[in-house]
Design a protein around this motif. Structure first.
Motif, PDB file in Angstrom:
ATOM      1  N   SER A   1       0.849  -1.203   0.000  1.00  0.00           N
ATOM      2  CA  SER A   1       0.000   0.000   0.000  1.00  0.00           C
ATOM      3  C   SER A   1       0.883   1.251   0.000  1.00  0.00           C
ATOM      4  O   SER A   1       2.060   1.177   0.346  1.00  0.00           O
ATOM      5  N   PRO A   2       0.296   2.396  -0.360  1.00  0.00           N
ATOM      6  CA  PRO A   2       1.114   3.626  -0.373  1.00  0.00           C
ATOM      7  C   PRO A   2       1.356   4.222   1.018  1.00  0.00           C
ATOM      8  O   PRO A   2       2.089   5.192   1.150  1.00  0.00           O
ATOM      9  N   ALA A   3       0.750   3.643   2.043  1.00  0.00           N
ATOM     10  CA  ALA A   3       0.902   4.221   3.391  1.00  0.00           C
ATOM     11  C   ALA A   3       2.345   4.082   3.876  1.00  0.00           C
ATOM     12  O   ALA A   3       2.958   3.038   3.685  1.00  0.00           O
ATOM     13  N   PRO A   4       2.891   5.157   4.480  1.00  0.00           N
ATOM     14  CA  PRO A   4       4.274   5.060   4.958  1.00  0.00           C
ATOM     15  C   PRO A   4       4.394   4.150   6.185  1.00  0.00           C
ATOM     16  O   PRO A   4       3.471   4.086   7.005  1.00  0.00           O
ATOM     17  N   LEU A   5       5.524   3.502   6.281  1.00  0.00           N
ATOM     18  CA  LEU A   5       5.766   2.567   7.381  1.00  0.00           C
ATOM     19  C   LEU A   5       5.674   3.259   8.745  1.00  0.00           C
ATOM     20  O   LEU A   5       5.253   2.666   9.734  1.00  0.00           O
ATOM     21  N   GLU A   6       6.028   4.543   8.770  1.00  0.00           N
ATOM     22  CA  GLU A   6       5.945   5.298  10.023  1.00  0.00           C
ATOM     23  C   GLU A   6       4.498   5.320  10.539  1.00  0.00           C
ATOM     24  O   GLU A   6       4.258   5.375  11.741  1.00  0.00           O
ATOM     25  N   GLY A   7       3.535   5.279   9.606  1.00  0.00           N
ATOM     26  CA  GLY A   7       2.117   5.283   9.982  1.00  0.00           C
ATOM     27  C   GLY A   7       1.749   4.006  10.717  1.00  0.00           C
ATOM     28  O   GLY A   7       1.023   4.030  11.716  1.00  0.00           O
ATOM     29  N   LEU A   8       2.256   2.888  10.223  1.00  0.00           N
ATOM     30  CA  LEU A   8       1.991   1.598  10.871  1.00  0.00           C
ATOM     31  C   LEU A   8       2.573   1.611  12.283  1.00  0.00           C
ATOM     32  O   LEU A   8       1.906   1.205  13.251  1.00  0.00           O
ATOM     33  N   LEU A   9       3.792   2.114  12.394  1.00  0.00           N
ATOM     34  CA  LEU A   9       4.461   2.132  13.702  1.00  0.00           C
ATOM     35  C   LEU A   9       3.758   3.081  14.666  1.00  0.00           C
ATOM     36  O   LEU A   9       3.564   2.773  15.837  1.00  0.00           O
ATOM     37  N   LEU A  10       3.338   4.232  14.128  1.00  0.00           N
ATOM     38  CA  LEU A  10       2.625   5.194  14.972  1.00  0.00           C
ATOM     39  C   LEU A  10       1.301   4.586  15.454  1.00  0.00           C
ATOM     40  O   LEU A  10       0.929   4.725  16.623  1.00  0.00           O
TER      41      LEU A  10
ATOM     42  N   THR B   1       8.892 -14.142  -7.406  1.00  0.00           N
ATOM     43  CA  THR B   1       9.958 -13.128  -7.373  1.00  0.00           C
ATOM     44  C   THR B   1       9.601 -11.970  -8.296  1.00  0.00           C
ATOM     45  O   THR B   1       9.747 -10.801  -7.935  1.00  0.00           O
ATOM     46  N   LEU B   2       9.102 -12.307  -9.494  1.00  0.00           N
ATOM     47  CA  LEU B   2       8.729 -11.259 -10.448  1.00  0.00           C
ATOM     48  C   LEU B   2       7.608 -10.386  -9.879  1.00  0.00           C
ATOM     49  O   LEU B   2       7.670  -9.156  -9.934  1.00  0.00           O
ATOM     50  N   ILE B   3       6.608 -11.030  -9.288  1.00  0.00           N
ATOM     51  CA  ILE B   3       5.493 -10.258  -8.710  1.00  0.00           C
ATOM     52  C   ILE B   3       5.997  -9.380  -7.564  1.00  0.00           C
ATOM     53  O   ILE B   3       5.588  -8.231  -7.409  1.00  0.00           O
ATOM     54  N   ARG B   4       6.907  -9.899  -6.768  1.00  0.00           N
ATOM     55  CA  ARG B   4       7.431  -9.112  -5.636  1.00  0.00           C
ATOM     56  C   ARG B   4       8.193  -7.887  -6.120  1.00  0.00           C
ATOM     57  O   ARG B   4       8.116  -6.826  -5.500  1.00  0.00           O
ATOM     58  N   ILE B   5       8.927  -8.048  -7.207  1.00  0.00           N
ATOM     59  CA  ILE B   5       9.647  -6.871  -7.736  1.00  0.00           C
ATOM     60  C   ILE B   5       8.643  -5.865  -8.288  1.00  0.00           C
ATOM     61  O   ILE B   5       8.725  -4.668  -8.009  1.00  0.00           O
ATOM     62  N   LEU B   6       7.669  -6.362  -9.044  1.00  0.00           N
ATOM     63  CA  LEU B   6       6.690  -5.457  -9.650  1.00  0.00           C
ATOM     64  C   LEU B   6       5.823  -4.763  -8.597  1.00  0.00           C
ATOM     65  O   LEU B   6       5.313  -3.673  -8.826  1.00  0.00           O
ATOM     66  N   SER B   7       5.656  -5.418  -7.447  1.00  0.00           N
ATOM     67  CA  SER B   7       4.832  -4.797  -6.402  1.00  0.00           C
ATOM     68  C   SER B   7       5.692  -4.055  -5.377  1.00  0.00           C
ATOM     69  O   SER B   7       5.217  -3.750  -4.284  1.00  0.00           O
ATOM     70  N   THR B   8       6.945  -3.808  -5.704  1.00  0.00           N
ATOM     71  CA  THR B   8       7.888  -2.981  -4.922  1.00  0.00           C
ATOM     72  C   THR B   8       8.338  -3.613  -3.605  1.00  0.00           C
ATOM     73  O   THR B   8       8.874  -2.927  -2.740  1.00  0.00           O
TER      74      THR B   8
ATOM     75  N   VAL C   1       3.744   3.615  -7.700  1.00  0.00           N
ATOM     76  CA  VAL C   1       3.325   2.269  -8.105  1.00  0.00           C
ATOM     77  C   VAL C   1       2.328   1.709  -7.093  1.00  0.00           C
ATOM     78  O   VAL C   1       1.283   1.163  -7.450  1.00  0.00           O
ATOM     79  N   ARG C   2       2.634   1.897  -5.811  1.00  0.00           N
ATOM     80  CA  ARG C   2       1.786   1.330  -4.751  1.00  0.00           C
ATOM     81  C   ARG C   2       0.369   1.894  -4.745  1.00  0.00           C
ATOM     82  O   ARG C   2      -0.548   1.243  -4.271  1.00  0.00           O
ATOM     83  N   GLU C   3       0.230   3.117  -5.240  1.00  0.00           N
ATOM     84  CA  GLU C   3      -1.108   3.730  -5.264  1.00  0.00           C
ATOM     85  C   GLU C   3      -2.033   3.021  -6.251  1.00  0.00           C
ATOM     86  O   GLU C   3      -3.247   3.018  -6.092  1.00  0.00           O
ATOM     87  N   ILE C   4      -1.454   2.408  -7.285  1.00  0.00           N
ATOM     88  CA  ILE C   4      -2.291   1.910  -8.380  1.00  0.00           C
ATOM     89  C   ILE C   4      -2.290   0.384  -8.515  1.00  0.00           C
ATOM     90  O   ILE C   4      -2.894  -0.143  -9.435  1.00  0.00           O
ATOM     91  N   ILE C   5      -1.601  -0.275  -7.587  1.00  0.00           N
ATOM     92  CA  ILE C   5      -1.560  -1.746  -7.675  1.00  0.00           C
ATOM     93  C   ILE C   5      -2.157  -2.379  -6.430  1.00  0.00           C
ATOM     94  O   ILE C   5      -2.379  -1.714  -5.420  1.00  0.00           O
ATOM     95  N   ASN C   6      -2.386  -3.668  -6.524  1.00  0.00           N
ATOM     96  CA  ASN C   6      -2.634  -4.469  -5.331  1.00  0.00           C
ATOM     97  C   ASN C   6      -2.239  -5.906  -5.643  1.00  0.00           C
ATOM     98  O   ASN C   6      -2.112  -6.258  -6.819  1.00  0.00           O
ATOM     99  N   VAL C   7      -2.030  -6.673  -4.602  1.00  0.00           N
ATOM    100  CA  VAL C   7      -1.549  -8.046  -4.772  1.00  0.00           C
ATOM    101  C   VAL C   7      -2.399  -8.981  -3.924  1.00  0.00           C
ATOM    102  O   VAL C   7      -2.680  -8.687  -2.758  1.00  0.00           O
TER     103      VAL C   7
END
Lengths: 268, 324
Positions: free
Chosen positions: A96-105, B49-56, B79-85
């Motif tokens: 997800s786009p949420a920053p890790l600091e958010g999870l920790l907070l 492994t490929l999916i993990r790289i593509l999903s950051t 990337v994270r805003e527009i994907i999900n796994v």
């Protein structure tokens, strides 16, 4: 959406899980309220036997209350991240786009709900059982010092969590290594002034030491904000430094974990 | 524009004993927007492994990877805003919390306000048909229910690119069919969405995917639509041969004697029949193999030519069969 909005929403979400989840198992009250009292009681009885001044009772009770927050930082933030990783929740979070600091907070704030209950219970029981007395006029400065201490401890918690992020189970050793020395140096059950000067110097770089001393001085000795200005200034100076360092460490560990393939590696 | 693009992507892992594993070895592929793209490969081929790289979640050792034009290394947060796994067999979530509470938590990770989050949860519960167990704790759910919940979680942010890693793994026929139907619906309702799917199930890949890539030992060894891939065995002839009795070693013997190009088998314990699927260079080889079976004392109850499947392609390219 700004990064900070996302951070606070993620933190709120995680805190909700922790508070609501915790209250689905009410047995936590026993562990959090009654068991910690045993340690406080044993120290109070030791001081009484030695004929220590009555202020010492208040010192011990406040120390017992504050140790809960230190435990929350080590185990509630640091070690919880280990479990997040083991259960696969960290992986979902990291996508997800949420920053890790958010999870920790979120984990810190959620944990603080239980911790606050524990701390307040110790104070109330300390008053009722041992006759500890506190200066009500010191509430405001104590609250200010407490809040600054919490922010500084959160930064420390972030650093501890980053060890768990990278090294998982091995992080337990680091957390244990920090737990006891910090309890010793922060003077949880005695005033730090009884320690040798050199050790006092080392102890003074731990926010918990300064915070606890400030809270004791305000609630037991009745010091006001002006008299606590050095405590407030020191904590205020520590916060940006600790925050900066914690974020750098967290970012470094996150990248390192991704590079070495450890971020989502379980059973480590 | 390509939805997913990788250029010479490699990932090396160092084992504890110091040896090196090339999980991905120069993978170059492009996935079109609106496509259901399948990645087939045996265990350890490099799919996850490929999916993990593509999903950051993992950094590549070398090469480049882009999702919707964003670099997965330098623009990870975009990337994270527009994907999900969503992975098959995944148990992420908080067991003590209900399905609704867990889903609401995930809405917060994508910046929904509290109220919007609950609205989104209701929408997902309806979409996935989870009304019956929406208020049940996660630790009380069956495997099928868990996978529906996982999919709901994967749709929380209405992703442009959805990575599905073995989404029907371990599910019963009915739930697996439901999930395949849902995957088709997700594309039909939003044609600009891309689904990147890894699977062990050939039939699933054939049913769902516009194009399929076969990955083996970290390399893409074939890529194309199902019909195009089948052309890779168009020169050969495929036979289905039924032999009475259970003969687990028969395939090895056929291959040792070079009677067939590839061979696979299934035993039906109830009827006591071994079904062989044999790929030959030509009809002559097929005749010789069947003759050998009869001469060797096996009772051949039927033998007829069949159309090649993806399984035959996979077997020819990889040399091992994907277990179904």
């Amino acid at each position: 959406m700004s990064k900070y909005t996302l951070l606070f929403r993620a933190a709120f979400g995680r805190a909700y899980i922790r508070v609501k989840g915790g209250n689905k198992e009410p047995s936590w009250v026993i562990w959090e309220v009654f068991l910690p009292l045993l340690m406080v009681s044993s120290v109070v009885y030791a001081y009484r036997m030695l004929g220590a001044p009555s202020e010492y009772i208040g010192f011990v009770v406040l120390g017992g209350a504050m140790v809960s927050f230190w435990f929350n930082v080590i185990w509630g933030m640091g070690a919880t991240l280990y479990w997040e990783k083991e259960t696969g929740n960290l992986e979902v979070f990291m996508v997800s786009p949420a920053p890790l600091e958010g999870l920790l907070l979120g984990m810190a704030l959620g944990g603080m709900f239980n911790t606050l209950t524990r701390a307040l219970s110790i104070v109330v029981m300390g008053v009722l059982l041992f006759g500890a007395t506190f200066n009500i006029t010191g509430l405001l400065p104590a609250f200010l010092v407490f809040m600054l201490t919490m922010v500084a401890l959160y930064a420390l918690g972030m650093s501890i969590a980053s060890i768990f992020l990278m090294y998982s189970r091995s992080g337990w050793r680091a957390a244990e290594l920090l737990q006891e020395p910090v309890m010793f140096l922060s003077g949880l059950y005695y005033p730090v002034s009884v320690l040798p000067a050199l050790i006092q110097g080392v102890a003074s770089i731990i926010p918990l030491t300064i915070g606890l001393d400030g809270i004791r001085l305000s609630l037991v000795m009745g010091y006001g904000i002006w008299e606590l200005r050095h405590h407030i200034a020191l904590l205020s100076a520590m916060i940006p430094v600790l925050m900066y360092l914690a974020r750098r460490i967290l970012h470094y560990m996150e990248v390192k974990a991704k590079r070495e393939g450890r971020l989502t590696l379980r059973w480590m | 524009m390509h939805s997913v693009k990788t250029i010479n992507l490699s990932r090396v892992f160092k084992r504890d004993d110091g040896s090196i594993v090339h999980a991905l070895d120069g993978v170059t592929l492009s996935v079109n927007r609106g496509e259901i793209f399948g990645l087939l490969g045996p265990n350890g081929a490099g799919k996850t492994t490929l999916i993990r790289i593509l999903s950051t979640l993992l950094l590549p050792t070398s090469g480049e990877a882009y999702v919707e034009g964003y670099d997965v290394v330098r623009e990870a947060s975009k990337v994270r805003e527009i994907i999900n796994v969503v992975s098959g067999g995944e148990r992420a979530g908080y067991g003590i919390m209900t399905v609704r509470e867990n889903l609401w938590y995930y809405t917060q990770l994508y910046g929904y306000s509290g109220r919007e989050g609950w609205r989104k949860v209701d929408e997902l519960v309806e979409l996935l048909g989870m009304e019956e167990f929406a208020n049940v704790r996660l630790n009380r759910l069956s495997t099928g229910m868990i996978q529906k919940y996982n999919l709901a979680r994967g749709l929380v942010n209405d992703p442009k690119v959805l990575f599905l890693d073995e989404p029907t793994l371990g599910l019963d026929v009915e739930v697996a069919r439901y999930i395949r139907g849902l995957i088709k619906r997700l594309i039909a309702e939003r044609p600009d969405r891309t689904i990147f799917l890894t699977t062990h199930y050939m039939a699933e890949a054939e049913e769902l995917c516009n194009r399929i890539a076969i990955i083996h030992r970290g390399k893409i060894i074939a890529l194309g639509a199902s019909d195009e891939l089948k052309k890779l065995v168009s020169q050969e002839v495929v036979y289905r041969v039924e032999v009475k009795g259970l003969h687990s070693k028969l395939v090895d013997e056929i291959l040792e004697r070079k009677l067939a190009v590839t061979a696979s088998w299934k035993s039906d314990i109830v009827s006591g029949v071994t079904v062989l699927r044999l790929v030959f260079r030509d009809e002559g080889d097929a005749g010789r193999a069947i003759e050998w079976l009869v001469k060797s004392g096996f009772t051949v109850t039927s033998a007829h030519r069949v159309e090649p499947t993806l399984e035959d392609v996979f077997l020819k390219l990889v040399g091992v069969r994907l277990h179904e």
